[in-house]
Scaffold this motif. Sequence first.
Motif: not given
Length: 469
Positions: A98-107
């Motif tokens: 996620a340093r390179q691009r916007r990412i969603v992590l859902v837990i």
Amino acid sequence: MFIGRKRELATLRRLYKTESFRLPVIYGRRRVGKTSLIAHFTAALPTIFFTAIEDSTQANLRNLSREYFLFEHPDADPAGAPVFPDFQTAFESIFTLARQRRIVLVIDEYPYLAKAEPSVSSILQMLIDRNKDASRLFMILCGSSLSFMREQVLSEKSPLYGRRTAQLEIKPLDFFESLDFFPEANSIDAACYYGMVGGIPLYLKQFDPTLTLSENIEAAFLDPSSLLFEEPTNLVKQEVKKAATYNAVIGAIADGKTTSNEIATTVGSTSAEINYPLKELQRIGLVERELPFGDKRRRGVYRLSDNLFAFWYRFILPSKSLVERGLSTRVLGRIEEHLPEYMGPVFEQICREWLWRQNAANALPFEFDNANRWWGSNPATHAQEEIDIVCAEQSHVTAVCECKWRNQAMEASVLKTLDRRAPLVNAGSEAYRCVFAKTGFTEGCKELTRQNDKYKLITFEDMLQSVVL
């Protein structure tokens, strides 16, 4: 089709646009639609969607590893996904990505993960502190255990305290939002459906808008194979131990026993012995303790705060054996006979929801920051009196309201009774007198409103036409 949750979606989208690290915590009771909300929000976003399970650390680690692998290699065979050595390594990899691009992590179902791997909150705390300034990760923690999410994620004793950037408690839809599930049904039937199951999307979907009210009751509640036939008892079993005691307490409240003494007598116990079950039922959002408006000294009464539980424990549980023996028609007759009476408190709830919506939009001739029921003794007559809704602004009463779910037009006596009761809550002549009615009002009742502009008559249809969504 996704219905409702406009405010929650707007919040998530606003947070997502910031591009910096964000940690919204989403929680709410089971079946309320948390996962559907998150799935709708993330539908077009780069997302690692991990749902924890009630299993071992290794089983959850395998599942998270597979979701990470499929995110990186969408067309690959998930059977070939390598497994991270531990959760810290797995989450470090996601933060790095996620340093390179916007990412969603859902837990999703985070309490299950924390139970399987007790150190996970501390691991996330460390990684958030280390990476939050450089990472563009949008991490969502979601859970159905209200006590866990409040105490182990949001409270000061949690390792994650201070790391969240937003929290959203997802509550059932109100009646006016639920109407979108029944575009073809008449409004009276839609109110009854809401009265039976409340604002839980999954339950509202059990009704077919092309069927009659009676046909829907039979299909949704009086068929042993239906989802709702045993849903409440199954939910209780998931939330508490010794479910039989809790079922007895809920059944007593559904039957109209509202004080601890009445409930204890009904279940064959003592007030002290049912104190803990009552507190637990309040904790999981099935029961609430209600105090009369303006009186914090008295012992409150207990009521079921969930419409499905109120309806099911009153009508279905006592007749389950009849349904299982093929006598559902007999049970349906009993429900139809008593449904108008059952809908009285539900209509009060709908009227209160309408008032809050109109109040927020400044669409009422009065303002309020509190709206509660009042009941008590009339000092002059020593008779018990009740006012369905008392609206007040900083303890100053601005309106008193009566709500009537009846087929006949309301007569002028309803307004006169409300006028007589108003002084019991210190409502002066300047306070509005509002009467909500299922159908309408007699000419005599309307004449009174022409004589005094503080009298307001509101039909159910008026509410539907004027509500601010």
